[in-house]
Design an enzyme around this catalytic site. Sequence first.
Site, PDB file in Angstrom:
ATOM      1  N   SER A  68       0.840  -1.210  -0.177  1.00 57.54           N
ATOM      2  CA  SER A  68      -0.019  -0.018  -0.209  1.00 57.54           C
ATOM      3  C   SER A  68       0.819   1.292   0.061  1.00 57.54           C
ATOM      4  O   SER A  68       1.885   1.365   0.479  1.00 57.54           O
ATOM      5  CB  SER A  68      -0.814   0.211   1.285  1.00 57.54           C
ATOM      6  OG  SER A  68      -1.710   1.199   1.240  1.00 57.54           O
ATOM      7  N   LYS A 105      -4.044  -6.833   3.355  1.00 60.11           N
ATOM      8  CA  LYS A 105      -4.124  -5.596   2.574  1.00 60.11           C
ATOM      9  C   LYS A 105      -5.449  -5.453   2.126  1.00 60.11           C
ATOM     10  O   LYS A 105      -5.912  -4.320   1.843  1.00 60.11           O
ATOM     11  CB  LYS A 105      -3.251  -6.195   1.294  1.00 60.11           C
ATOM     12  CG  LYS A 105      -3.349  -4.958   0.189  1.00 60.11           C
ATOM     13  CD  LYS A 105      -2.869  -3.572   0.336  1.00 60.11           C
ATOM     14  CE  LYS A 105      -2.983  -2.518  -0.429  1.00 60.11           C
ATOM     15  NZ  LYS A 105      -3.416  -2.583  -1.903  1.00 60.11           N
ATOM     16  N   HIS A 153      -7.170  -3.658   4.845  1.00 59.45           N
ATOM     17  CA  HIS A 153      -6.845  -2.334   4.665  1.00 59.45           C
ATOM     18  C   HIS A 153      -7.592  -1.505   3.895  1.00 59.45           C
ATOM     19  O   HIS A 153      -7.947  -0.213   4.111  1.00 59.45           O
ATOM     20  CB  HIS A 153      -5.080  -2.375   4.364  1.00 59.45           C
ATOM     21  CG  HIS A 153      -4.696  -1.098   3.872  1.00 59.45           C
ATOM     22  ND1 HIS A 153      -4.833  -0.430   2.695  1.00 59.45           N
ATOM     23  CD2 HIS A 153      -3.959  -0.167   4.524  1.00 59.45           C
ATOM     24  CE1 HIS A 153      -4.492   0.789   2.577  1.00 59.45           C
ATOM     25  NE2 HIS A 153      -3.690   1.200   3.587  1.00 59.45           N
ATOM     26  N   ASN A 154      -7.824  -1.927   2.576  1.00 62.80           N
ATOM     27  CA  ASN A 154      -8.446  -1.269   1.616  1.00 62.80           C
ATOM     28  C   ASN A 154     -10.055  -1.052   2.270  1.00 62.80           C
ATOM     29  O   ASN A 154     -10.471   0.011   1.770  1.00 62.80           O
ATOM     30  CB  ASN A 154      -8.501  -2.076   0.331  1.00 62.80           C
ATOM     31  CG  ASN A 154      -7.289  -1.697  -0.497  1.00 62.80           C
ATOM     32  OD1 ASN A 154      -6.063  -1.839   0.145  1.00 62.80           O
ATOM     33  ND2 ASN A 154      -6.851  -1.514  -1.983  1.00 62.80           N
ATOM     34  N   GLU A 183      -9.869   1.604   4.579  1.00 67.42           N
ATOM     35  CA  GLU A 183      -9.396   2.974   3.841  1.00 67.42           C
ATOM     36  C   GLU A 183     -11.021   3.454   2.948  1.00 67.42           C
ATOM     37  O   GLU A 183     -10.995   4.592   3.255  1.00 67.42           O
ATOM     38  CB  GLU A 183      -8.692   2.573   2.538  1.00 67.42           C
ATOM     39  CG  GLU A 183      -8.157   3.790   1.687  1.00 67.42           C
ATOM     40  CD  GLU A 183      -7.434   3.143   0.465  1.00 67.42           C
ATOM     41  OE1 GLU A 183      -6.494   2.430   0.938  1.00 67.42           O
ATOM     42  OE2 GLU A 183      -7.671   3.459  -0.586  1.00 67.42           O
TER      43      GLU A 183
HETATM   44  P1  NDP Z   1      -1.089  -2.380 -14.242  1.00 69.94           P
HETATM   45  O1  NDP Z   1      -1.955  -3.089 -13.327  1.00 69.94           O
HETATM   46  O2  NDP Z   1      -1.527  -1.710 -15.113  1.00 69.94           O
HETATM   47  O3  NDP Z   1      -0.397  -3.706 -15.154  1.00 69.94           O
HETATM   48  C1  NDP Z   1       0.409  -3.321 -16.283  1.00 69.94           C
HETATM   49  C2  NDP Z   1       1.600  -4.340 -16.282  1.00 69.94           C
HETATM   50  O4  NDP Z   1       1.366  -5.849 -16.462  1.00 69.94           O
HETATM   51  C3  NDP Z   1       2.488  -4.243 -17.348  1.00 69.94           C
HETATM   52  O5  NDP Z   1       3.862  -4.355 -16.991  1.00 69.94           O
HETATM   53  C4  NDP Z   1       2.107  -5.141 -18.342  1.00 69.94           C
HETATM   54  O6  NDP Z   1       3.026  -5.398 -19.276  1.00 69.94           O
HETATM   55  C5  NDP Z   1       1.929  -6.200 -17.407  1.00 69.94           C
HETATM   56  N1  NDP Z   1       1.058  -7.224 -17.976  1.00 69.94           N
HETATM   57  C6  NDP Z   1      -0.482  -7.201 -18.241  1.00 69.94           C
HETATM   58  N2  NDP Z   1      -0.859  -8.467 -18.827  1.00 69.94           N
HETATM   59  C7  NDP Z   1      -0.099  -9.312 -18.874  1.00 69.94           C
HETATM   60  C8  NDP Z   1       0.456 -10.554 -19.333  1.00 69.94           C
HETATM   61  N3  NDP Z   1      -0.594 -11.235 -19.484  1.00 69.94           N
HETATM   62  N4  NDP Z   1       1.725 -11.141 -19.050  1.00 69.94           N
HETATM   63  C9  NDP Z   1       2.573 -10.420 -18.796  1.00 69.94           C
HETATM   64  N5  NDP Z   1       2.573  -9.121 -18.467  1.00 69.94           N
HETATM   65  C10 NDP Z   1       1.360  -8.446 -18.433  1.00 69.94           C
HETATM   66  O7  NDP Z   1       0.152  -1.856 -13.274  1.00 69.94           O
HETATM   67  P2  NDP Z   1       0.407  -1.112 -12.056  1.00 69.94           P
HETATM   68  O8  NDP Z   1       1.877  -0.935 -11.792  1.00 69.94           O
HETATM   69  O9  NDP Z   1      -0.627  -0.152 -11.803  1.00 69.94           O
HETATM   70  O10 NDP Z   1      -0.051  -2.262 -11.005  1.00 69.94           O
HETATM   71  C11 NDP Z   1       0.536  -3.571 -10.780  1.00 69.94           C
HETATM   72  C12 NDP Z   1       0.063  -4.314  -9.894  1.00 69.94           C
HETATM   73  O11 NDP Z   1       0.371  -3.423  -8.469  1.00 69.94           O
HETATM   74  C13 NDP Z   1      -1.480  -4.290  -9.796  1.00 69.94           C
HETATM   75  O12 NDP Z   1      -1.903  -5.905  -9.552  1.00 69.94           O
HETATM   76  C14 NDP Z   1      -2.154  -3.423  -8.959  1.00 69.94           C
HETATM   77  O13 NDP Z   1      -3.527  -3.863  -8.588  1.00 69.94           O
HETATM   78  C15 NDP Z   1      -1.222  -3.372  -7.979  1.00 69.94           C
HETATM   79  N6  NDP Z   1      -1.231  -2.118  -7.084  1.00 69.94           N
HETATM   80  C16 NDP Z   1      -1.194  -1.087  -7.704  1.00 69.94           C
HETATM   81  C17 NDP Z   1      -1.150   0.178  -6.867  1.00 69.94           C
HETATM   82  C18 NDP Z   1      -1.355   1.345  -7.700  1.00 69.94           C
HETATM   83  O14 NDP Z   1      -1.433   2.497  -7.022  1.00 69.94           O
HETATM   84  N7  NDP Z   1      -1.492   1.480  -8.857  1.00 69.94           N
HETATM   85  C19 NDP Z   1      -0.835  -0.040  -5.428  1.00 69.94           C
HETATM   86  C20 NDP Z   1      -0.767  -1.218  -4.904  1.00 69.94           C
HETATM   87  C21 NDP Z   1      -0.896  -2.249  -5.730  1.00 69.94           C
HETATM   88  P3  NDP Z   1       3.061  -4.728 -20.900  1.00 69.94           P
HETATM   89  O15 NDP Z   1       3.900  -3.516 -20.504  1.00 69.94           O
HETATM   90  O16 NDP Z   1       3.875  -5.579 -21.742  1.00 69.94           O
HETATM   91  O17 NDP Z   1       1.628  -4.441 -20.926  1.00 69.94           O
END
Ligand code: NDP
Length: 478
Positions: A128, A183, A186-187, A190
Amino acid sequence: STAHIGITGLAVMGSNLARNFARNGFTVAVHNRTAAKTRALVAEFGHEGAFVAAESAKEFVDALERPRRIVVMVKAGDPTDAVIREFAPLLDEGDVVIDGGNAHFQDTRRRERELRERGIHFVGVGISGGEEGALLGPSIMPGGSPESYASLGPLLEKIAAKAADGTPCTSHMGPDGAGHFVKMVHNGIEYADMQLIAEAYHLLREVAGYSPARIAETFRAWNRGRLDSYLIEITAEVLAHTDAATGRPFVDVVADAAEQKGTGRWTVQIALDLGVPVSGIAEAVFARSVSGHAELRAAARGLAGPTAEALSREAADAFAARVEQALYASKIVSYTQGFHQIRAGSEEYGWGVDLGAVASLWRGGCIIRAAFLDRIRVAYDARPALASLLADPGFAAEIGAAQQDWRTVVAAAVGHGIPVPAFSASLAYYDALRAERLPAALTQGQRDFFGAHTYRRSDREGSFHTLWSGDRSEVRTD
Ligand code: NDP
């Protein structure tokens, strides 16, 4: 094979975590399905530390010291399974795969089981703090085998936020899904915190007649007291902000339909399964849902409401002080409910989660970070078996001192026709728990009448049924 840790999935969270590890002196192997992102990360931030850019999965696993530590930061759901399927055959026994995405804890339990059969440790980690937390120090909730924490823990402790007393905001939550479960709650908390703050704002605006700028001042003052927290702080920022295009308060130009990604919904769904009353969190999830139903709201817009006088200047200031009491009391209830849910999940799945440790690691880095959490930590550290936060003498005294103002505020909201679902649900929870007798006795009578569901008596052991359609005599059924 020199990298201490690897990160695959380099969207905003993965990139920032990789930079955080590198800035803390670790060599980080980085990989992304689309290799251009890997190259862009190293080109832009390579100077911050030691990165090893890997174009293929094979290159990536070869770059890592053994046993390997691989953090998966891809989109939660099927992409996580796809990445695990791709990497698992390339890994050796004892390697650790870490899922830092927002996974459902049941998926984490399944993945842990599947990888354990292949001798691979799977660690589900709740993270988080959003983008900024990932870079500067998030709150980290890892779940997995004790061996995996021995390998991973020291790295996480380095990159995690630090509480005011210097303690890292991470610790081993328990086996398999424990971290993602914590987590999730937590949400949920939140959501409740945000809804309670929104209700306080609504009351100050509509009942006290304060402007957004005045309410920002009020929140700033509250943030210097016992409500000191990240969410109160940013609320003041948002309320003080003026829309550049119109010159109006920002909060007046934003569409009033709240969105959600689903972790609040999971909290409530799981709470229903576990039989835990999380009414404050549930009302917060439903409040967002109500706000988004444009058609229902349009159809109801002309319905009658109460006539209520705006408050005088002095009365408004006195009311604002009461709203602070109501907000604080309701917040105690939200955390009481959330910690109850963690305890129930821990008992159901045999995790042994330490509630004091949960409160401790939420003190920094995460969205619900607050001075208040140190009080919860102290309460659980003193009495780990505490049945409910409301049973802690300190919180009991505070909520007792606030309860009269809390009632006045909820009554004023009802009188003015202002919806305060989270304030009132929290107050109802408080009153239900402290009640000598609840009308549940009548409910049992009704159930027995129409369905012969039986009931217990408060004066005798056993289950009973009354022959409602016969002579109404009572029979013992066990
Ligand atoms: P996203 O959830 O937008 O995911 C994008 C990433 O996933 C890219 O690197 C993409 O690769 C990859 N991806 C998607 N599909 C596939 C696949 N089939 N095979 C391989 N790679 C794949 O990214 P975030 O950074 O926002 O979040 C990452 C994780 O962290 C998520 O689970 C999210 O819920 C969690 N999270 C996010 C927070 C936030 O504030 N954003 C906070 C805490 C947790 P490519 O570049 O090739 O498309």
